[in-house]
Design a protein around this motif. Structure first.
Motif, PDB file in Angstrom:
ATOM      1  N   ASP A  34       0.828  -1.205   0.000  1.00 48.72           N
ATOM      2  CA  ASP A  34       0.000   0.000   0.000  1.00 48.72           C
ATOM      3  C   ASP A  34       0.865   1.259   0.000  1.00 48.72           C
ATOM      4  N   ASN A  35       1.971   1.227   0.751  1.00 47.56           N
ATOM      5  CA  ASN A  35       2.882   2.377   0.762  1.00 47.56           C
ATOM      6  C   ASN A  35       3.474   2.630  -0.624  1.00 47.56           C
ATOM      7  N   THR A  38       0.825   4.198  -2.744  1.00 47.42           N
ATOM      8  CA  THR A  38       0.590   5.605  -2.428  1.00 47.42           C
ATOM      9  C   THR A  38       1.654   6.505  -3.042  1.00 47.42           C
ATOM     10  N   ARG A  41       1.134   6.774  -6.729  1.00 46.27           N
ATOM     11  CA  ARG A  41       0.015   7.666  -7.047  1.00 46.27           C
ATOM     12  C   ARG A  41       0.449   9.121  -6.978  1.00 46.27           C
ATOM     13  N   LYS A  42       1.208   9.467  -5.951  1.00 47.25           N
ATOM     14  CA  LYS A  42       1.668  10.849  -5.815  1.00 47.25           C
ATOM     15  C   LYS A  42       2.636  11.234  -6.933  1.00 47.25           C
ATOM     16  N   TYR A  46      -0.363   6.056 -12.017  1.00 52.32           N
ATOM     17  CA  TYR A  46      -1.616   5.527 -11.493  1.00 52.32           C
ATOM     18  C   TYR A  46      -1.810   4.022 -11.719  1.00 52.32           C
ATOM     19  N   ALA A  49       0.377   2.299  -9.241  1.00 51.23           N
ATOM     20  CA  ALA A  49      -0.177   2.510  -7.900  1.00 51.23           C
ATOM     21  C   ALA A  49      -1.335   1.560  -7.645  1.00 51.23           C
ATOM     22  N   GLN A  53      -1.799  -1.355  -4.743  1.00 46.10           N
ATOM     23  CA  GLN A  53      -2.901  -1.222  -3.795  1.00 46.10           C
ATOM     24  C   GLN A  53      -3.813  -2.445  -3.836  1.00 46.10           C
ATOM     25  N   ASN A  74      -7.623   0.648   2.833  1.00 45.03           N
ATOM     26  CA  ASN A  74      -7.323   0.119   1.496  1.00 45.03           C
ATOM     27  C   ASN A  74      -8.340   0.610   0.470  1.00 45.03           C
ATOM     28  N   ASN A  77      -7.857   4.308  -0.282  1.00 38.43           N
ATOM     29  CA  ASN A  77      -6.684   4.603  -1.107  1.00 38.43           C
ATOM     30  C   ASN A  77      -6.913   4.220  -2.568  1.00 38.43           C
ATOM     31  N   THR A  80      -9.068   6.824  -4.130  1.00 37.85           N
ATOM     32  CA  THR A  80      -8.308   8.030  -4.454  1.00 37.85           C
ATOM     33  C   THR A  80      -7.567   7.872  -5.776  1.00 37.85           C
ATOM     34  N   THR A  81      -7.000   6.689  -6.003  1.00 38.23           N
ATOM     35  CA  THR A  81      -6.289   6.448  -7.261  1.00 38.23           C
ATOM     36  C   THR A  81      -7.249   6.449  -8.441  1.00 38.23           C
TER      37      THR A  81
END
Length: 221
Positions: A34-35, A38, A41-42, A46, A49, A53, A74, A77, A80-81
């Motif tokens: 997950d890290n 993330t 994604r930043k 995508y 990411a 995820q 989860n 997140n 968000t993606t």
């Protein structure tokens, strides 16, 4: 090398070690996946990411109870993606899963739950489903007015969301507004718009619209 690149490299090194010493469904692996997701994604990566995820989600869905807060994280997140990718339907689907868990395990006045309501409202607004957007924005506002200080930034965001939505609905869908614009373009008058921007008086006339010329309208605070 930038900070995000350094962060990604560190997470990747952690993952290499964990894959050697941990079983494939270990929760710590899910955290690292997950890290990595993330950070990607930043960085705007995508699809990468999302793949990490989803690996995290696959582990947590196997080893955690269905209402575990890590599952809610989860889902959030991944939502968000998907939102960053412009896939509002998938984003909404995963945010609703987040909401279902949070409504089971969190107090009804949780600020975390309010943030989820705000996010769902934003997705509905992006999808032009204004009644649904207003419903969730109001749920967020109801919580935030109870638990946050009157000048808290999160409360300001919620008021702004409701104000923007109210004005946008009026601007786009009101035939009365369109008739008034035609009249005001000739008269150079002020057009008051009722919205939720002002906490002290939700029916206050703010902001206002003035017709500056025949090319359009100008928002005036």
């Amino acid at each position: 090398m930038g900070k995000l690149e350094k962060a990604l490299l560190s997470h990747q090194k952690a993952l290499e070690i964990q894959k050697h010493v941990l079983p494939p469904n270990h929760p710590d692996l899910a955290i690292t996946y997950d890290n990595i997701g993330t950070v990607n994604r930043k960085m705007g990566n995508y699809p990468t990411a999302l793949s990490f995820q989803q690996l995290a989600l696959q582990i947590n869905e196997k080893v955690l109870p269905s209402n575990h807060p890590d599952l809610a994280l989860n889902y959030n997140n991944i939502a968000t993606t998907y939102k960053s990718m412009g896939n509002q339907l998938e984003a909404l689907s995963f945010l609703q899963k987040t909401r279902q868990i949070e409504e089971m395990i969190l107090p009804s006045d949780s600020s975390t739950l309010a943030a989820t309501y705000d996010n769902i409202g934003g997705i509905y607004q992006d999808m032009n489903q204004y009644e649904n957007a207003a419903f969730f924005y109001e749920k967020a506002l109801e919580i935030n007015e109870k638990v946050l200080h009157s000048n808290h930034p999160e409360l300001s965001i919620t008021y702004s969301n409701i104000g923007n939505l109210t004005f946008y609905i009026f601007l786009v869908t009101s035939s009365r507004f369109r008739r008034q614009v035609k009249y005001l373009l000739l008269k150079k008058c002020w057009l008051p718009i009722k919205c939720y921007c002002c906490k002290s008086n939700r029916n206050a006339i703010h902001p206002m619209v003035t017709i500056s010329d025949a090319s359009g309208i100008e928002l005036v605070s």
